[in-house]
Design a protein around this motif. Structure first.
Motif, PDB file in Angstrom:
ATOM      1  N   VAL A  13      40.816  27.123 -18.721  1.00  0.00           N
ATOM      2  CA  VAL A  13      41.107  26.133 -17.681  1.00  0.00           C
ATOM      3  C   VAL A  13      41.979  26.777 -16.612  1.00  0.00           C
ATOM      4  CG1 VAL A  13      42.117  23.881 -17.180  1.00  0.00           C
ATOM      5  CG2 VAL A  13      40.994  24.285 -19.383  1.00  0.00           C
ATOM      6  N   LEU A  14      41.579  26.636 -15.366  1.00  0.00           N
ATOM      7  CA  LEU A  14      42.327  27.141 -14.223  1.00  0.00           C
ATOM      8  C   LEU A  14      42.833  25.959 -13.418  1.00  0.00           C
ATOM      9  CD1 LEU A  14      41.304  30.021 -11.807  1.00  0.00           C
ATOM     10  CD2 LEU A  14      42.050  27.820 -10.895  1.00  0.00           C
ATOM     11  N   ILE A  55      34.062  23.255 -10.891  1.00  0.00           N
ATOM     12  CA  ILE A  55      35.166  22.478 -10.351  1.00  0.00           C
ATOM     13  C   ILE A  55      35.121  21.089 -10.957  1.00  0.00           C
ATOM     14  CG2 ILE A  55      36.225  21.521  -8.281  1.00  0.00           C
ATOM     15  CD1 ILE A  55      35.043  23.841  -6.702  1.00  0.00           C
ATOM     16  N   VAL A  56      36.132  20.768 -11.757  1.00  0.00           N
ATOM     17  CA  VAL A  56      36.167  19.479 -12.446  1.00  0.00           C
ATOM     18  C   VAL A  56      36.620  18.392 -11.488  1.00  0.00           C
ATOM     19  CG1 VAL A  56      37.180  18.187 -14.362  1.00  0.00           C
ATOM     20  CG2 VAL A  56      36.623  20.619 -14.644  1.00  0.00           C
ATOM     21  N   LYS A  57      37.701  18.653 -10.766  1.00  0.00           N
ATOM     22  CA  LYS A  57      38.190  17.673  -9.793  1.00  0.00           C
ATOM     23  C   LYS A  57      39.125  18.370  -8.827  1.00  0.00           C
ATOM     24  CE  LYS A  57      41.633  16.003 -13.142  1.00  0.00           C
ATOM     25  NZ  LYS A  57      42.034  14.826 -13.933  1.00  0.00           N
ATOM     26  N   THR A  58      39.319  17.722  -7.687  1.00  0.00           N
ATOM     27  CA  THR A  58      40.238  18.241  -6.666  1.00  0.00           C
ATOM     28  C   THR A  58      41.214  17.142  -6.290  1.00  0.00           C
ATOM     29  OG1 THR A  58      38.811  17.596  -4.831  1.00  0.00           O
ATOM     30  CG2 THR A  58      38.491  19.804  -5.752  1.00  0.00           C
ATOM     31  N   THR A  59      42.381  17.572  -5.840  1.00  0.00           N
ATOM     32  CA  THR A  59      43.348  16.643  -5.254  1.00  0.00           C
ATOM     33  C   THR A  59      43.592  17.116  -3.828  1.00  0.00           C
ATOM     34  OG1 THR A  59      45.196  17.993  -6.055  1.00  0.00           O
ATOM     35  CG2 THR A  59      44.422  16.221  -7.489  1.00  0.00           C
ATOM     36  N   VAL A  65      39.624  23.675 -12.624  1.00  0.00           N
ATOM     37  CA  VAL A  65      38.342  24.368 -12.770  1.00  0.00           C
ATOM     38  C   VAL A  65      38.179  24.784 -14.233  1.00  0.00           C
ATOM     39  CG1 VAL A  65      36.871  26.235 -11.908  1.00  0.00           C
ATOM     40  CG2 VAL A  65      38.670  25.280 -10.445  1.00  0.00           C
ATOM     41  N   GLU A  66      36.966  24.640 -14.744  1.00  0.00           N
ATOM     42  CA  GLU A  66      36.659  25.015 -16.127  1.00  0.00           C
ATOM     43  C   GLU A  66      35.766  26.253 -16.141  1.00  0.00           C
ATOM     44  OE1 GLU A  66      34.240  23.227 -20.036  1.00  0.00           O
ATOM     45  OE2 GLU A  66      34.252  22.149 -18.126  1.00  0.00           O
ATOM     46  N   PHE A  67      36.094  27.195 -17.027  1.00  0.00           N
ATOM     47  CA  PHE A  67      35.282  28.395 -17.232  1.00  0.00           C
ATOM     48  C   PHE A  67      34.973  28.533 -18.722  1.00  0.00           C
ATOM     49  CE2 PHE A  67      37.665  29.198 -13.388  1.00  0.00           C
ATOM     50  CZ  PHE A  67      36.805  29.917 -12.566  1.00  0.00           C
ATOM     51  N   ALA A  68      33.845  29.138 -19.012  1.00  0.00           N
ATOM     52  CA  ALA A  68      33.513  29.418 -20.412  1.00  0.00           C
ATOM     53  C   ALA A  68      34.241  30.649 -20.923  1.00  0.00           C
ATOM     54  CB  ALA A  68      31.996  29.614 -20.556  1.00  0.00           C
ATOM     55  N   ALA A  73      37.651  33.452 -15.575  1.00  0.00           N
ATOM     56  CA  ALA A  73      38.703  32.687 -14.902  1.00  0.00           C
ATOM     57  C   ALA A  73      39.714  33.616 -14.229  1.00  0.00           C
ATOM     58  CB  ALA A  73      39.405  31.778 -15.912  1.00  0.00           C
ATOM     59  N   ALA A  74      40.120  34.671 -14.951  1.00  0.00           N
ATOM     60  CA  ALA A  74      41.113  35.601 -14.401  1.00  0.00           C
ATOM     61  C   ALA A  74      40.543  36.383 -13.225  1.00  0.00           C
ATOM     62  CB  ALA A  74      41.604  36.554 -15.490  1.00  0.00           C
TER      63      ALA A  74
END
Length: 594
Positions: A13-14, A55-59, A65-68, A73-74
């Motif tokens: 998770v990022l 991208i799961v959601k934005t504010t 953001v979710e990565f497998a 992610a890094a």
């Protein structure tokens, strides 16, 4: 009735947000939104997609953001931060968007296209402790990433994260762009330690201040600096410089890890307790290769005995790691630059300010160095360091026009050299002052050579010598000396400055691509580095990358609005006129005004 089962899965998770978003919106609401949209469209969203993120959601100022994969992610985070840093070169400092990023690998709950759970909460908390423009990752993520990313890790130790019950170990992930040119300069990546020198090697870590007064930190630090200085005088030892040792101040450290990062076999750590006129110093020497304790002792005495306490610690450490040294060498190493405790106290306070390096700190350091020599008019190190303060003021554009600072620096140099014929610190600091301020390069080289002969472990002597050699027209020697300084201080906070100096030497040698690469890396690590921005502007202008050159020149102008072509010779006092002409031509192409 069918059971409503919660879907769980392991994911990286990022979490990201914009540092100071409300302040930026207050300054320029439309401009901030426009800039954010541009970043999302041209950099952030495409980079996330390229690394298989969702991208799961934005504010308003962030996203989840979710990565497998933690590696994906890094890599995405590093690429985004590098891209943002590069694009920010075109933006005034007060209007820049800088992202903080946190990454964690853990179990998450997936529901209605959203994600929940500790895996998400921890990533968000790590983002909260990241620096603007930085990346903070959990220990779980670091274990999966290490060895698979061409980036460096810095151990932050256990962190107390809001609403997370147990402290969690965290790491900073560097965004420094690596290349074959920089491999020898970088802190070693996890699992790739620096090679041990072919002689006993040691790092002295900051001693813990156990006094009730936190203001006594400077005293504890001063004791450690003097032990480092004494050990450095032994040519038979390899001693890590003060600036690298002190990067561990305030952190719980793994001695084995310190040994790997600094490339040393032995580590000395301890504590200082000062109360009224009494002082207690403890020390323990550890073999960093296996964690074994080789020696430990406690030293009690009055403040007037402080030099003796330092000497006792130094002799016992040397006896443990290099017992066959000659008595004459020991006596020479323990020689003190002053016998006045009050003068010594002012000197310690001055050095504390000098290492902070801000304009006000350099001014206060000058004031305190002068107080030190007022109490001991033969204190050579204080004279030399005061002269170096004036050189720093000129380099950064802080000296007043038409001031008498150069004359005063020359006076200080004469006193430093007169009183400190065997004082490497006095000679090296005098060398940079006499060379940079008065262009007396031959004498500067002589002083540097003497300093290096007296103390081959003095990183500042090699660093400053690199600048003098560059100005003298010896760029290859300059690179050699600067790289030696980096090895003696591999995790120095001033490493970007050393990189910038090496970049300037490569520019002087006509190696513009290498100079550009090094300057860019230095700017990414230290955005307010004037020399790095100057080299980036000049080197890119010479290779035809005028867009990058112009952006770098805007950074130069931000750092010093009064800098212009007529001041190039004064700020970069090269001996050879053709090199001055090259600088002026390159900077003119980059947009520096006359």
């Amino acid at each position: 009735m069918a059971e409503n089962r919660v879907e769980r899965r392991l994911a990286a998770v990022l979490a990201a947000d914009i540092a100071g978003y409300s302040l930026l919106m207050g300054r320029d609401e439309e401009g901030t939104l426009s800039q954010l949209k541009a970043f999302r469209k041209t950099l952030i969203d495409p980079t996330i997609a390229a690394h298989r993120g969702r991208i799961v959601k934005t504010t308003g100022d962030g996203m989840l953001v979710e990565f497998a994969s933690a590696v994906d992610a890094a890599r995405c985070a590093v690429e985004v931060q590098r891209g943002v840093a590069a694009q920010n070169l075109d933006v005034p400092q007060d209007f820049r968007l800088e992202f903080r990023i946190g990454i964690h690998v853990g179990d998450i709950i997936f529901d209605d296209n959203d994600i929940f759970g500790d895996g998400v909460n921890i990533a968000a908390r790590l983002e909260g402790i990241a620096k603007p423009g930085g990346i903070c990752i959990s220990d779980d993520a670091q274990r999966q990433i290490r060895g698979k990313l061409d980036s460096l890790f810095e151990d932050m130790g256990p962190q107390n994260l809001k609403n997370i019950v147990e402290p969690m170990r965290a790491w900073r992930l560097s965004i420094d762009e690596r290349s074959s040119v920089l491999m020898a300069l970088d802190r070693p990546a996890e699992g790739r330690p620096l090679k041990l020198p072919d002689k006993p090697s040691i790092a002295v870590l900051p001693f813990q201040n156990l006094s009730s007064d936190p203001e006594q930190d400077y005293f504890a630090d001063g004791i450690v600096e003097d032990i480092i200085t004494a050990l450095s005088h032994y040519p038979a030892l390899f001693v890590i410089a003060r600036n690298s040792s002190f990067t561990y101040k305030g952190h719980a450290v793994d001695v084995k890890k310190v040994g790997r990062e600094l490339g040393v076999r032995y580590v000395l750590e301890g504590s200082v307790r000062k109360a009224r006129d009494r002082v207690r110093v403890t020390g323990q020497l550890i073999d960093a290769t296996n964690g074994a304790h080789l020696w430990a002792d406690r030293f009690d005495g009055s403040l007037k005995d402080i030099f003796d306490l330092q000497d006792d610690i130094t002799v016992q450490v040397v006896g443990a790691i290099a017992p066959k040294l000659e008595d004459a060498e020991i006596v020479r190493a323990l020689r003190k630059p002053t016998d006045s405790l009050d003068s010594y106290d002012y000197y310690l306070r001055a050095r504390s300010h000098f290492h902070k390096a801000a304009k006000d700190d350099i001014g206060e350091a000058l004031h305190l160095f002068h107080k030190a020599v007022a109490l001991d008019n033969k204190f050579s190190s204080a004279y030399g360091m005061a002269a170096w303060c004036y050189a720093r003021r000129k380099l950064n554009g802080w000296a007043d026009e038409g001031s008498s600072e150069t004359v005063e620096a020359a006076r200080l140099v004469e006193r430093a050299v007169e009183c400190g014929k065997d004082d490497a610190v006095a000679l090296a600091s005098s060398g940079i002052a006499i060379g940079y301020l008065l262009s007396d390069f031959e004498r500067a080289v002589s002083l540097m050579d003497r300093a290096q002969a007296l103390n081959s472990n003095l990183a500042m002597a090699w660093h400053l010598s690199g600048w003098i050699r560059c100005f003298l027209g010896q760029p290859d020697v300059a690179v050699e000396h600067l790289e030696r300084a980096v090895r003696l201080s591999p995790v120095d906070p001033q490493r970007p400055g050393m990189q910038a100096a090496i970049a300037a030497a490569h520019f002087a040698a006509g190696r513009f691509d290498i100079a550009s690469s090094l300057a860019k890396s230095a700017m990414l690590e230290q955005s307010n580095n004037f020399i790095a921005a100057l080299v980036a502007a000049a080197a890119n202008a010479m290779t035809g990358n005028l867009g990058i050159a112009t952006s770098a020149m805007e950074r130069v102008h931000t750092l010093d609005p009064n800098f212009c072509l007529s001041k190039v010779k004064d700020r970069l006092p090269h001996r050879h006129p053709e090199l001055i002409a090259r600088w002026e031509d390159a900077l003119r192409r980059a947009g520096l005004p006359e």
